[in-house]
Design an enzyme around this catalytic site. Structure first.
Site, PDB file in Angstrom:
ATOM      1  CG  HIS A 115       5.364   6.759   6.317  1.00 19.66           C
ATOM      2  ND1 HIS A 115       5.942   5.523   6.300  1.00 19.66           N
ATOM      3  CD2 HIS A 115       4.060   6.555   5.989  1.00 19.66           C
ATOM      4  CE1 HIS A 115       5.046   4.608   5.982  1.00 19.66           C
ATOM      5  NE2 HIS A 115       3.886   5.219   5.786  1.00 19.66           N
ATOM      6  CB  ILE A 116       2.851  12.996   6.941  1.00 15.30           C
ATOM      7  CG1 ILE A 116       3.119  13.599   5.547  1.00 15.30           C
ATOM      8  CG2 ILE A 116       4.019  13.280   7.878  1.00 15.30           C
ATOM      9  CD1 ILE A 116       3.217  15.113   5.544  1.00 15.30           C
ATOM     10  N   GLY A 117       1.169  10.158   5.382  1.00 20.98           N
ATOM     11  CA  GLY A 117      -0.078   9.871   4.680  1.00 20.98           C
ATOM     12  C   GLY A 117      -1.291   9.799   5.578  1.00 20.98           C
ATOM     13  CD  GLU A 168       9.286   5.489   5.821  1.00 22.91           C
ATOM     14  OE1 GLU A 168       8.711   5.164   6.902  1.00 22.91           O
ATOM     15  OE2 GLU A 168       8.668   5.648   4.757  1.00 22.91           O
ATOM     16  CB  ILE A 195       1.239   7.759  -1.322  1.00 26.11           C
ATOM     17  CG1 ILE A 195       0.329   7.137  -2.386  1.00 26.11           C
ATOM     18  CG2 ILE A 195       1.504   9.223  -1.638  1.00 26.11           C
ATOM     19  CD1 ILE A 195      -1.073   7.746  -2.438  1.00 26.11           C
ATOM     20  CB  SER A 196       2.875   2.275  -1.831  1.00 26.95           C
ATOM     21  OG  SER A 196       4.026   2.440  -2.652  1.00 26.95           O
ATOM     22  NE  ARG A 197       4.587   0.184   4.588  1.00 26.73           N
ATOM     23  CZ  ARG A 197       3.479   0.810   4.948  1.00 26.73           C
ATOM     24  NH1 ARG A 197       3.108   1.913   4.315  1.00 26.73           N
ATOM     25  NH2 ARG A 197       2.747   0.343   5.943  1.00 26.73           N
ATOM     26  CB  ILE A 239      -5.313   4.265  -1.118  1.00 26.29           C
ATOM     27  CG1 ILE A 239      -5.484   3.895   0.358  1.00 26.29           C
ATOM     28  CG2 ILE A 239      -4.523   5.568  -1.242  1.00 26.29           C
ATOM     29  CD1 ILE A 239      -4.179   3.558   1.065  1.00 26.29           C
TER      30      ILE A 239
END
Length: 394
Positions: free
Chosen positions: A358-360, A339, A308-310, A228
């Site tokens: 959380h829409i990655g 979340e 964009i990880s956690r 990524i």
């Protein structure tokens, strides 16, 4: 697109929106032996060159091993539809290869169901995999996680039961890199604030001193240069960004040169130089609260932090303090902890924060491709074939 009932394994899975042979990128030969007609063998060889079967490149027909007397192997899922269940389109896809058993059906008839279940499909971190569940499934062989992150799974405990765990790294790379770039651009140009101004009934004019910052030619620091992170670098190069990266292992010189990336052996060096810092790491004990007060203090006061990880990779209390005191310019987060955040969390009241839910990987294409990759993993495991994306406990 989907037929109303599960069809035989000789049925070809229809591809989405004209994306020719999309599924071929991820399907293992075991699926091919179940009747998926993928003609682009070159794509398969590229994706699975590390998983060559002993019989060479030909497809090995072992589909009958777990299909005794024409029965489909059973897979446990939380539910179909509803708030947390598997999307109905994905359930239809799974039904082409498996008999689906919901958690409600399993709990209502454990004695009959427990020996049938050979795999579990984990969608959006559900169902919860605990010791009690594993002890109740004597024939379980594989847990297929839809998504790349497996921090919600106790890999050592699962492995102690002789059960394999798989994930879907190939399907998530592009959409997650896309959301990283989207967050960076949105934060730099203050798109969310701008949208509110443009839509507000109180707006009489647009202020001339309402300014953002440019991404083009800025310095991007990528922490975590896996698949990524590398996709992010490829996109950033198109913006003529100076790209720095920090990773456990330095990438090959050819990889660096292809995107113009420069390696920082020390994360501190990257933090001090970057206009944008993007976190693209797995959540592990080593990366828990990787970015805290000290690290935020090393960043430029004009810098933006993108995650964009956690969520737990960042010390959120330290982030709130840094944003309130202008230690850094802004933050753009696709992930938080928990979340969603409690509705009174201070991050939700800061104007220099963008938070997305959380829409990655929340695209039509990615969700389907993850399911396809998970199917490939499960069928490979059930047929004792090399598993394309197996996750091993550390």
């Amino acid at each position: 697109m989907f037929r109303s009932k599960a069809s035989s394994l000789s049925t070809v899975i229809p591809l989405m929106f004209g994306q020719s042979n999309l599924a071929c990128k991820f399907f293992h030969p075991v699926i091919a032996s179940h009747g998926l007609c993928c003609h682009r063998s070159v794509i398969y060889k590229q994706r699975y060159r590390m998983h060559q079967l002993s019989a060479g490149r030909r497809t090995i027909n072992t589909g009958t091993k777990v299909m005794a007397e024409g029965e489909l192997p059973s897979v446990l899922i939380l539910d179909i539809g509803g708030t947390h269940g598997v999307l109905e389109d994905l359930a239809a896809l799974l039904k082409k290869h498996f008999h689906l058993i919901t958690m409600k059906e399993f709990l209502g008839n454990k004695e009959e169901m427990r020996k049938k279940i050979q795999s579990i499909f984990v969608f959006e971190c559900r169902p919860t995999i605990d010791r009690e569940l594993l002890e109740s499934l004597p024939n379980l062989k594989v847990i297929a996680n839809s998504g790349v992150g497996v921090d919600h799974l106790d890999l050592k405990m699962i492995s102690s039961f002789g059960v394999k765990v798989t994930n879907t790294p190939h399907a998530v790379a592009d959409p997650t890199a896309d959301i990283g770039m989207a967050l960076m651009l949105a934060s730099a140009r203050r798109l969310v604030e701008g949208c509110h101004i443009a839509l507000s009934p109180d707006t009489k004019y647009f202020a001339v001193d309402w300014l953002g910052v440019e991404v083009t030619r800025a310095t991007l620091g990528i922490i975590g240069m896996g698949s990524i992170g590398y996709k992010v670098a490829q996109r950033a190069r198109a913006f003529n960004m100076r790209i720095l990266y920090h990773n456990r292992n330095r990438r090959r010189k050819e990889d660096e040169e292809a995107v113009g990336a420069h390696y920082c052996a020390k994360m501190e060096d990257l933090l001090q130089q970057s206009d944008f810092v993007m976190l693209v790491v797995n959540l592990t004990p080593e990366t828990h609260k990787l970015i805290g007060k000290k690290e935020l203090g090393l960043m430029k006061p004009t810098a933006t932090l993108i995650n964009i990880s956690r969520g737990a990779v960042i010390d959120q209390d330290a982030l709130v303090e840094a944003l309130q005191n202008k230690v850094i310019r802004a933050a753009a987060l696709d992930v938080t902890y928990p979340e969603p955040l409690p509705r009174d969390h201070p991050l939700l009241n800061l104007s220099n924060v963008i938070i997305t839910p959380h829409i990655g990987t929340a695209t039509v294409q990615a969700i389907r491709m993850m399911a396809e990759e998970a199917i490939a993993n499960m069928l490979a495991a059930l047929n004792d074939q090399p598993i394309p994306s197996e996750v091993f406990p550390k």
